[in-house]
Structure formats: structure tokens, C-alpha cells
Design an enzyme around this catalytic site. Structure first.
Site, PDB file in Angstrom:
ATOM      1  N   HIS A  77       0.858  -1.190   0.000  1.00  0.00           N
ATOM      2  CA  HIS A  77       0.000   0.000   0.000  1.00  0.00           C
ATOM      3  C   HIS A  77       0.890   1.236   0.000  1.00  0.00           C
ATOM      4  CE1 HIS A  77      -3.529   2.430   0.609  1.00  0.00           C
ATOM      5  NE2 HIS A  77      -3.065   2.946   1.737  1.00  0.00           N
ATOM      6  N   GLY A  86      -6.990   3.467   2.483  1.00  0.00           N
ATOM      7  CA  GLY A  86      -7.986   3.784   1.468  1.00  0.00           C
ATOM      8  C   GLY A  86      -7.398   4.409   0.222  1.00  0.00           C
ATOM      9  N   PRO A  89      -3.676   7.888  -1.275  1.00  0.00           N
ATOM     10  CA  PRO A  89      -2.819   8.252  -0.131  1.00  0.00           C
ATOM     11  C   PRO A  89      -1.774   9.308  -0.460  1.00  0.00           C
ATOM     12  CG  PRO A  89      -2.289   6.050  -0.943  1.00  0.00           C
ATOM     13  CD  PRO A  89      -3.555   6.459  -1.616  1.00  0.00           C
ATOM     14  N   ASP A 108      -6.432  -8.584   5.271  1.00  0.00           N
ATOM     15  CA  ASP A 108      -7.560  -9.105   6.035  1.00  0.00           C
ATOM     16  C   ASP A 108      -8.842  -8.716   5.308  1.00  0.00           C
ATOM     17  OD1 ASP A 108      -7.950  -6.434   6.648  1.00  0.00           O
ATOM     18  OD2 ASP A 108      -7.257  -6.604   8.719  1.00  0.00           O
ATOM     19  N   ASP A 112      -6.783  -2.203   4.157  1.00  0.00           N
ATOM     20  CA  ASP A 112      -5.502  -1.663   4.640  1.00  0.00           C
ATOM     21  C   ASP A 112      -5.376  -1.701   6.162  1.00  0.00           C
ATOM     22  OD1 ASP A 112      -4.979  -1.028   1.946  1.00  0.00           O
ATOM     23  OD2 ASP A 112      -5.954   0.921   2.161  1.00  0.00           O
ATOM     24  N   ASN A 206      -8.069  17.348 -12.083  1.00  0.00           N
ATOM     25  CA  ASN A 206      -8.629  17.087 -10.759  1.00  0.00           C
ATOM     26  C   ASN A 206      -9.307  18.318 -10.171  1.00  0.00           C
ATOM     27  OD1 ASN A 206      -7.861  14.364 -10.698  1.00  0.00           O
ATOM     28  ND2 ASN A 206      -5.803  14.866  -9.987  1.00  0.00           N
TER      29      ASN A 206
END
Length: 227
Positions: A77, A86, A89, A108, A112, A206
Site C-alpha cells: 500500500h 484507502g 494516499p 484481512d 488496509d 482534478n
């Protein structure tokens, strides 16, 4: 019986492809599949690999799939967990002023939050755009995985449980709200510059603002002044 390490890989972005190709080039590993969609996860049960490795995969993997690999399920991540779980980042490290970095963690059933196997910080600068930091985080993910792989397969690494009450989390709706600049909002200069540079990621549009009947896209360029 073969001593090859059997892997199923989950990934779709540039860092994921680089890790995938690196594993494919190693003599002791057999990478059976590169999966990019949720519907392909049934192949994990067919292969029953020792490792499930993920980098850039965009879906949560169900617990029944995570139970199949005999050794471990690991995800890269691009954040210094528990900060910035999420989406996006790289953006939130700049906007929130949280540490930028990369983490290798156990997977899991949620996003994250698995136990941390390894992590490292990534240097940042006020001149960074979101794209600059994203590219640096991609390089750091690949390097972290390559540096740790031999210790992982030899059982020389340990994991540290994350506290789910600590750190930060953002989803895609947070990012979409961040992109919408309101003409009448009041801002602090440094915070607003951080927001704009975090959202600067050409060729993507963006940050945007509507003035009158016109829509405008906003990017920011900051250059360090030489001594």
C-alpha cells in the site's frame, strides 16, 4: 516434489506490474496468474498457492479467499500505515500533513488494516505535486518488496498488529469533494497551496472551479528558489 514458491498475484498499476515481473523472473518462484478483477478470484482456489501477493488491486478480497494460501496474503500500500488507508494516499499525505511512505501488510477482510510486515517513509518537499509523490511512492513500494522478499520466504519477518482506532482513512468521495473548489470559500494560503499541488496530476483534471457560467481546471507549479 517441487521446491518452487507458488504465487497468485493481484495487481493492475505500474508498481504492481513491476513487482509481478520481478517475481516472474526469479528462478524459485512460479507466478500462476495475474488477476485484476473480482470475478477472477475463484482461480485462487484452483491453484491453492503458498502466497497471494497484491499491489494496485482495486477490490477487497473476501475472507474465504484469504484463507486459501498456505503461507500468507500480502499487500503493498502506498502509504505509511496506519496513516492514509484507502484511496489516494499520495494526495492525503500532502493535504493532511501525514507521513508519506509505503507499507507491506498482511491482508484481512477490510481495507488496509492488516498486520504490518514492513514499512518505510518517503521524503517529501513543498515543491511536490500529487504526481511527483505518487511516482516516488511507486518506486518505494517496489524497493520495499524486493528488499523484504527473501526474509519473507525464509520466515525471518514478524508482523505488528494495527490499531484500527489510530491513523486516517479516505475514500473516493473524499477525493471528489477535495477537487471541487468553491468560489466563495475562505482559505489559508499554505493549506490551499497544499491542496492544489496535491491535486496536480497531469494529464488528469482534478481540481476545478466554476466561475459564472464557466468551468475551469486548476493545476499548480511550485519551484524551489536556488541559493
Amino acid at each position: 516434489m517441487s521446491d518452487d514458491i507458488e504465487i497468485v498475484f493481484l495487481g493492475v498499476n505500474d508498481a504492481g506490474m513491476r513487482v509481478y515481473e520481478w517475481l516472474c523472473d526469479r528462478e524459485e518462484t512460479v507466478v500462476h496468474s495475474l488477476l485484476t478483477t473480482r470475478s477472477q478470484l475463484s482461480l485462487v482456489a484452483d491453484v491453492e498457492p503458498e502466497y497471494l501477493i497484491s499491489c494496485g488491486y482495486r477490490h477487497i478480497v473476501p475472507e474465504q479467499i484469504l484463507e486459501i494460501p498456505s503461507e500468507n496474503c500480502l499487500n503493498l500500500h502506498p502509504a505509511y500505515l496506519p496513516h492514509n488507508r484507502g484511496a489516494n494516499p499520495n494526495v492525503w499525505s500532502i493535504v493532511d500533513g501525514t507521513p508519506a511512505g509505503v507499507t507491506l501488510h498482511e491482508m484481512d477482510e477490510t481495507l488496509d488494516t492488516g498486520a504490518i510486515v514492513g514499512r518505510r517513509t518517503v521524503e517529501t518537499s513543498f515543491a511536490d505535486t500529487g504526481k511527483d509523490l505518487y511516482q516516488r511512492l511507486e518506486d518505494a513500494q517496489v524497493a520495499l518488496f524486493q528488499d523484504m522478499w527473501s526474509d519473507i520466504v525464509s520466515g525471518k519477518v514478524s508482523s505488528t498488529t494495527q490499531s484500527r482506532s489510530e491513523g486516517t482513512y479516505h475514500d473516493t468521495s473524499d477525493f471528489e469533494s477535495l477537487c471541487e473548489i468553491q468560489p466563495d470559500e475562505t482559505v489559508q494560503a499554505k493549506e490551499f497551496l497544499d491542496r492544489l499541488r496535491a491535486l496536480t496530476f497531469p494529464p488528469y483534471d482534478n481540481a476545478h472551479i466554476e466561475v459564472g457560467d464557466e468551468q475551469y481546471r486548476v493545476e499548480l507549479n511550485i519551484e524551489r528558489v536556488s541559493d
